[in-house]
Design a protein around this motif. Sequence first.
Motif, PDB file in Angstrom:
ATOM      1  N   LEU A 108      81.242 -59.640  16.083  1.00  0.00           N
ATOM      2  CA  LEU A 108      81.356 -58.193  15.871  1.00  0.00           C
ATOM      3  C   LEU A 108      81.309 -57.452  17.201  1.00  0.00           C
ATOM      4  O   LEU A 108      82.111 -56.541  17.451  1.00  0.00           O
ATOM      5  N   ALA A 109      80.383 -57.855  18.086  1.00  0.00           N
ATOM      6  CA  ALA A 109      80.274 -57.211  19.396  1.00  0.00           C
ATOM      7  C   ALA A 109      81.534 -57.418  20.219  1.00  0.00           C
ATOM      8  O   ALA A 109      82.015 -56.497  20.901  1.00  0.00           O
ATOM      9  N   GLY A 110      82.097 -58.628  20.156  1.00  0.00           N
ATOM     10  CA  GLY A 110      83.331 -58.882  20.891  1.00  0.00           C
ATOM     11  C   GLY A 110      84.478 -58.037  20.389  1.00  0.00           C
ATOM     12  O   GLY A 110      85.259 -57.488  21.172  1.00  0.00           O
ATOM     13  N   GLY A 111      84.569 -57.902  19.062  1.00  0.00           N
ATOM     14  CA  GLY A 111      85.626 -57.073  18.493  1.00  0.00           C
ATOM     15  C   GLY A 111      85.469 -55.611  18.849  1.00  0.00           C
ATOM     16  O   GLY A 111      86.448 -54.920  19.152  1.00  0.00           O
ATOM     17  N   LEU A 112      84.220 -55.119  18.827  1.00  0.00           N
ATOM     18  CA  LEU A 112      83.982 -53.728  19.205  1.00  0.00           C
ATOM     19  C   LEU A 112      84.328 -53.485  20.670  1.00  0.00           C
ATOM     20  O   LEU A 112      84.785 -52.406  21.047  1.00  0.00           O
ATOM     21  N   GLY A 113      84.100 -54.523  21.508  1.00  0.00           N
ATOM     22  CA  GLY A 113      84.534 -54.412  22.903  1.00  0.00           C
ATOM     23  C   GLY A 113      86.036 -54.238  22.988  1.00  0.00           C
ATOM     24  O   GLY A 113      86.543 -53.460  23.806  1.00  0.00           O
ATOM     25  N   GLY A 114      86.763 -54.956  22.129  1.00  0.00           N
ATOM     26  CA  GLY A 114      88.215 -54.818  22.096  1.00  0.00           C
ATOM     27  C   GLY A 114      88.676 -53.463  21.601  1.00  0.00           C
ATOM     28  O   GLY A 114      89.807 -53.054  21.865  1.00  0.00           O
ATOM     29  N   PHE A 115      87.807 -52.758  20.866  1.00  0.00           N
ATOM     30  CA  PHE A 115      88.134 -51.401  20.421  1.00  0.00           C
ATOM     31  C   PHE A 115      87.799 -50.362  21.491  1.00  0.00           C
ATOM     32  O   PHE A 115      88.605 -49.469  21.789  1.00  0.00           O
ATOM     33  N   VAL A 116      86.624 -50.469  22.092  1.00  0.00           N
ATOM     34  CA  VAL A 116      86.159 -49.453  23.046  1.00  0.00           C
ATOM     35  C   VAL A 116      86.951 -49.504  24.350  1.00  0.00           C
ATOM     36  O   VAL A 116      87.315 -48.462  24.914  1.00  0.00           O
ATOM     37  N   LEU A 117      87.234 -50.708  24.838  1.00  0.00           N
ATOM     38  CA  LEU A 117      87.846 -50.832  26.162  1.00  0.00           C
ATOM     39  C   LEU A 117      89.224 -50.164  26.275  1.00  0.00           C
ATOM     40  O   LEU A 117      89.470 -49.451  27.258  1.00  0.00           O
ATOM     41  N   PRO A 118      90.166 -50.345  25.331  1.00  0.00           N
ATOM     42  CA  PRO A 118      91.450 -49.652  25.482  1.00  0.00           C
ATOM     43  C   PRO A 118      91.319 -48.137  25.512  1.00  0.00           C
ATOM     44  O   PRO A 118      92.062 -47.456  26.231  1.00  0.00           O
ATOM     45  N   VAL A 119      90.364 -47.610  24.720  1.00  0.00           N
ATOM     46  CA  VAL A 119      90.145 -46.165  24.742  1.00  0.00           C
ATOM     47  C   VAL A 119      89.638 -45.736  26.113  1.00  0.00           C
ATOM     48  O   VAL A 119      90.101 -44.725  26.684  1.00  0.00           O
TER      49      VAL A 119
END
Length: 422
Positions: free
Chosen positions: A359-370
């Motif tokens: 879950l943390a890895g996926g959230l990193g994939g969401f936050v970083l592009p933004v």
Amino acid sequence: MPTQIQDSKRAWSVLIVSTLAFTVCFMVWMMFGVIGIPIKKMLDLNSTQFGLLTAMPVLTGSLIRVPLGIWTDRYGGRIVMACLMAATVPAIWMMGYATAYWHFLTIGLFVGLAGGSFSVGTPYVARWFPKSRQGMAMGVYGAGNSGAAVNKFLAPVLLVAFGWAVVPHVYAAIMLGTLVLFWMFSHTDPSHQVASDVKFMEQLKALKDPKVIKYCQYYSIVFGGYVAMSLWMVQYYVGEFGLDIRLAALLAACFSLPGGVLRAFGGILSDKYGAHSVTWWVLWVSWICLFLLSYPQTDFTVMTVTGPATFHIGLNVYLFTGLMFVLGIAFAFGKASVFKYISDDYTHNIGTISGIVGLAGGLGGFVLPVMFGVLMDITGVRSSAFMLMYGVVWVSLVWMYWTEVRSRLVMGSNARTLQPQI
């Protein structure tokens, strides 16, 4: 003996068709990394809006991971994976008819369900193999991350030939066909289902463990960074080097492809040398690559005895692609080594901890592009995305030194001191 042969055939059938399904799901999950470029032009989006557009599917795919893992334990991976794939088909098809920014954001949330397939397939395929081969099975299945590279090969060809709106329609047809194949060649074993009354909030209690937080930090780099850069790289090549979208996507695949297919090899290295050693070197290699990638194209003038002399410093497209290739390999090894940490430290609740870390890895994939988009709008420097990643890796290196490397050095020193003098 006939029963063992039959079980082995079923296990390999499940592994092959599940890996195919995960590859297609990941391809769909990364769709905006290519079609987002003409959409950005069509809607006149700034970099922050583009970052949010590409990241929206990643948000849903991350948040749904833990519930999907619980449902897989309870109902079995075959039915959960099939329902998940079926649920995404209408949303993928509808994407081709979107015209407004909020249309894309909303539909993207439903398309993002495909990203949750990792937490379904991992326990599903692992339970078909003995413990001595589960690492291999999970590594092969994890290679479905290469769907990010498949997207970069397929989507640009469709986009240039027929327009961006055709891509979602073709992807919906591919997903539907894959669903049929998956259902035909996958199997169900009732003994693999376990009674599970674990709640989402109970799983979050694992975050009280400092080691879990640390592994979340590592995985937000090697997986979250991989997802974010896979989404960001095509438009980076187009903007920074002025390449055609097809060539840009092909070069971007030099990062996405090794970042997916070499994950199994990273698991082998982690088994042989240990999770700590592999992760330590992964972070160092990433840190060096990101330092070089962070340097923007620069012209400067030096006053010499004969007059001003102007110099240019910056990566050309070949050096840039080479560094991204190395970074992709490092991330692939890191994704495997982090899960090796979890299997070593949390033998009895690996499902819970891997769900939280995933879950943390996926959230990193969401936050970083933004954040990439925000930094681009603020600074006007494209390489600011790599500057951000460089800083995140630096934090992880310091954290790892103080919590692991330093303690190992102290333990080694104490052990030598306690040895009898001869």
